[in-house]
Every structure is written in structure tokens, then in C-alpha cells.
Design a protein around this motif. Structure first.
Motif, PDB file in Angstrom:
ATOM      1  N   VAL A 187      42.317  10.580   1.627  1.00 56.65           N
ATOM      2  CA  VAL A 187      41.062  11.323   1.573  1.00 56.65           C
ATOM      3  C   VAL A 187      41.311  12.812   1.788  1.00 56.65           C
ATOM      4  O   VAL A 187      40.737  13.651   1.097  1.00 56.65           O
ATOM      5  CB  VAL A 187      40.043  10.774   2.601  1.00 56.65           C
ATOM      6  CG1 VAL A 187      38.848  11.697   2.748  1.00 56.65           C
ATOM      7  CG2 VAL A 187      39.593   9.386   2.170  1.00 56.65           C
ATOM      8  N   ARG A 188      42.171  13.153   2.736  1.00 57.34           N
ATOM      9  CA  ARG A 188      42.481  14.566   2.968  1.00 57.34           C
ATOM     10  C   ARG A 188      43.128  15.202   1.739  1.00 57.34           C
ATOM     11  O   ARG A 188      42.880  16.367   1.420  1.00 57.34           O
ATOM     12  CB  ARG A 188      43.423  14.712   4.161  1.00 57.34           C
ATOM     13  CG  ARG A 188      42.736  14.579   5.478  1.00 57.34           C
ATOM     14  CD  ARG A 188      43.705  14.883   6.627  1.00 57.34           C
ATOM     15  NE  ARG A 188      43.181  14.322   7.838  1.00 57.34           N
ATOM     16  CZ  ARG A 188      43.715  13.291   8.493  1.00 57.34           C
ATOM     17  NH1 ARG A 188      44.798  12.715   8.062  1.00 57.34           N
ATOM     18  NH2 ARG A 188      43.144  12.836   9.589  1.00 57.34           N
TER      19      ARG A 188
ATOM     20  N   CYS B  92      32.228   9.708   1.821  1.00 53.08           N
ATOM     21  CA  CYS B  92      33.346   8.764   1.890  1.00 53.08           C
ATOM     22  C   CYS B  92      34.414   9.298   2.845  1.00 53.08           C
ATOM     23  O   CYS B  92      34.913   8.582   3.705  1.00 53.08           O
ATOM     24  CB  CYS B  92      33.937   8.539   0.505  1.00 53.08           C
ATOM     25  SG  CYS B  92      35.352   7.439   0.492  1.00 53.08           S
ATOM     26  N   ALA B  93      34.755  10.551   2.698  1.00 51.19           N
ATOM     27  CA  ALA B  93      35.761  11.159   3.560  1.00 51.19           C
ATOM     28  C   ALA B  93      35.334  11.090   5.017  1.00 51.19           C
ATOM     29  O   ALA B  93      36.132  10.785   5.897  1.00 51.19           O
ATOM     30  CB  ALA B  93      35.996  12.608   3.147  1.00 51.19           C
TER      31      ALA B  93
ATOM     32  N   ASN C 158      42.776  14.281  -1.371  1.00 54.86           N
ATOM     33  CA  ASN C 158      41.935  14.234  -2.560  1.00 54.86           C
ATOM     34  C   ASN C 158      40.720  15.136  -2.365  1.00 54.86           C
ATOM     35  O   ASN C 158      39.692  14.719  -1.851  1.00 54.86           O
ATOM     36  CB  ASN C 158      41.511  12.786  -2.839  1.00 54.86           C
ATOM     37  CG  ASN C 158      40.754  12.651  -4.122  1.00 54.86           C
ATOM     38  OD1 ASN C 158      40.444  13.639  -4.787  1.00 54.86           O
ATOM     39  ND2 ASN C 158      40.436  11.423  -4.474  1.00 54.86           N
TER      40      ASN C 158
ATOM     41  N   ARG D  41      43.125   7.843   5.571  1.00 59.17           N
ATOM     42  CA  ARG D  41      42.803   9.212   6.005  1.00 59.17           C
ATOM     43  C   ARG D  41      43.622  10.229   5.224  1.00 59.17           C
ATOM     44  O   ARG D  41      43.116  11.271   4.809  1.00 59.17           O
ATOM     45  CB  ARG D  41      43.088   9.375   7.496  1.00 59.17           C
ATOM     46  CG  ARG D  41      42.068   8.768   8.388  1.00 59.17           C
ATOM     47  CD  ARG D  41      42.405   9.061   9.845  1.00 59.17           C
ATOM     48  NE  ARG D  41      41.424   8.438  10.708  1.00 59.17           N
ATOM     49  CZ  ARG D  41      41.725   7.748  11.792  1.00 59.17           C
ATOM     50  NH1 ARG D  41      42.965   7.599  12.167  1.00 59.17           N
ATOM     51  NH2 ARG D  41      40.760   7.216  12.518  1.00 59.17           N
TER      52      ARG D  41
ATOM     53  N   SER E 202      37.128  14.013  -3.324  1.00 64.89           N
ATOM     54  CA  SER E 202      36.471  12.879  -2.676  1.00 64.89           C
ATOM     55  C   SER E 202      35.011  13.196  -2.388  1.00 64.89           C
ATOM     56  O   SER E 202      34.666  14.327  -2.069  1.00 64.89           O
ATOM     57  CB  SER E 202      37.134  12.541  -1.343  1.00 64.89           C
ATOM     58  OG  SER E 202      38.395  12.008  -1.539  1.00 64.89           O
TER      59      SER E 202
ATOM     60  N   ILE F 171      35.756   7.399   6.387  1.00 67.26           N
ATOM     61  CA  ILE F 171      37.144   6.986   6.548  1.00 67.26           C
ATOM     62  C   ILE F 171      37.838   7.785   7.640  1.00 67.26           C
ATOM     63  O   ILE F 171      38.500   7.224   8.512  1.00 67.26           O
ATOM     64  CB  ILE F 171      37.911   7.109   5.220  1.00 67.26           C
ATOM     65  CG1 ILE F 171      37.359   6.089   4.225  1.00 67.26           C
ATOM     66  CG2 ILE F 171      39.410   6.896   5.431  1.00 67.26           C
ATOM     67  CD1 ILE F 171      37.891   6.222   2.830  1.00 67.26           C
TER      68      ILE F 171
END
Length: 152
Positions: A134-135, A144-145, A137, A131, A140, A148
Motif C-alpha cells: 500500500v505504501r 484501503c490504505a 502504490n 502495508r 491506492s 490496511i
């Protein structure tokens, strides 16, 4: 970033003398897969996971009973201490997220209890780290974000 900034401080724990059925119920209610096991003094003595419970149920001595005995009955007869992992890999709250992720990868574990002065003060899981990645990046793929970050 330090683990203390990412860890879950609301740790669901269990005692070694409680039943494996109790462990399953706690995991299901909290939507988690890892339970630190603490003794009466609050000291970390093990970890029990959903995988430990599945392996136990499919062990040769129990597998045959699955057809004739309810799973909850089988799980209620076994204490957490009988199947928990006692070689617990932990992390300090001031460790970096990178250090924790590297430890999880090398030791092949999905969670790390976070300890300070011998006490469990949190837990960090592979999902927590994903998590955070993803936050962080911004490039992303949104789908996908979403997958996840929405996982339990």
C-alpha cells in the motif's frame, strides 16, 4: 527490497513448556497473532498462532468442557508444545519480499520467522507485506490504505 528492511525485529516469543494461556496473554498484549516458539538455547522449535489456540478449544475433547469450565482454566492446563506447529516455514533476512510473499502464499501461512545462523532475528507477517504494498502504490484508494496500514 529485502526482508530485513521490512521485518519486525521486536519479536515476542514463547517457550514450549509455557501454557497456552501464557500464549494468549502475550498475543493479546502485543496485539499479534503469531508466536515463534524457542527452546532454552534460543533455537526455533515451532510456531503457535491464534488459529491453533481456537482449533484446540473447539476440538471435540475440549468443546464439551467449554460450558462448564472457564476458557482460561482450560488454556492454562495445556502446554504450548502440545498444540504448536513444528514444521516451521522460515525465511532468511536477505530474501526478497517477493520471495517471502510467494512462500507465504504457497505454504498458506500468515507469518514467517526470520532466521540468521539458526537464530530468530525477526518476523514478517502478511500484514507487514500488505502495508508495504500500500505504501509503494501511490494510486491506492486512500480508504484501503488507511484500513490496511492501521491494522494492529
Amino acid at each position: 527490497m529485502q526482508i530485513r528492511e521490512l521485518m519486525n525485529r521486536e519479536v515476542v516469543m514463547i517457550g514450549p513448556s509455557e501454557s497456552c494461556l501464557d500464549a494468549v496473554v502475550r498475543m493479546q498484549r502485543a496485539r499479534i497473532r503469531h508466536l515463534p516458539v524457542v527452546n532454552r538455547d534460543g533455537q526455533l522449535v515451532g510456531v503457535i498462532t491464534d488459529r491453533d489456540l481456537r482449533h484446540h478449544l473447539f476440538s471435540p475433547r475440549l468443546f464439551e468442557a467449554l460450558g462448564s469450565t472457564a476458557v482460561d482454566v482450560l488454556l492454562d492446563k495445556v502446554r504450548v508444545a502440545e498444540i504448536m506447529s513444528t514444521q516451521v516455514v522460515t525465511v532468511e533476512a536477505d530474501a526478497s519480499v517477493g520471495e517471502a510473499a510467494d512462500t507465504m502464499r504457497k505454504r498458506r501461512v500468515g507469518s514467517l520467522p526470520v532466521v540468521e545462523n539458526g537464530r530468530t532475528v525477526g518476523i514478517v507477517t502478511e500484514v507487514d507485506i500488505l502495508r508495504d504494498i500500500v505504501r509503494a502504490n501511490a494510486t491506492s484508494v486512500p480508504e484501503c490504505a488507511e484500513v490496511i496500514v492501521s491494522y494492529p
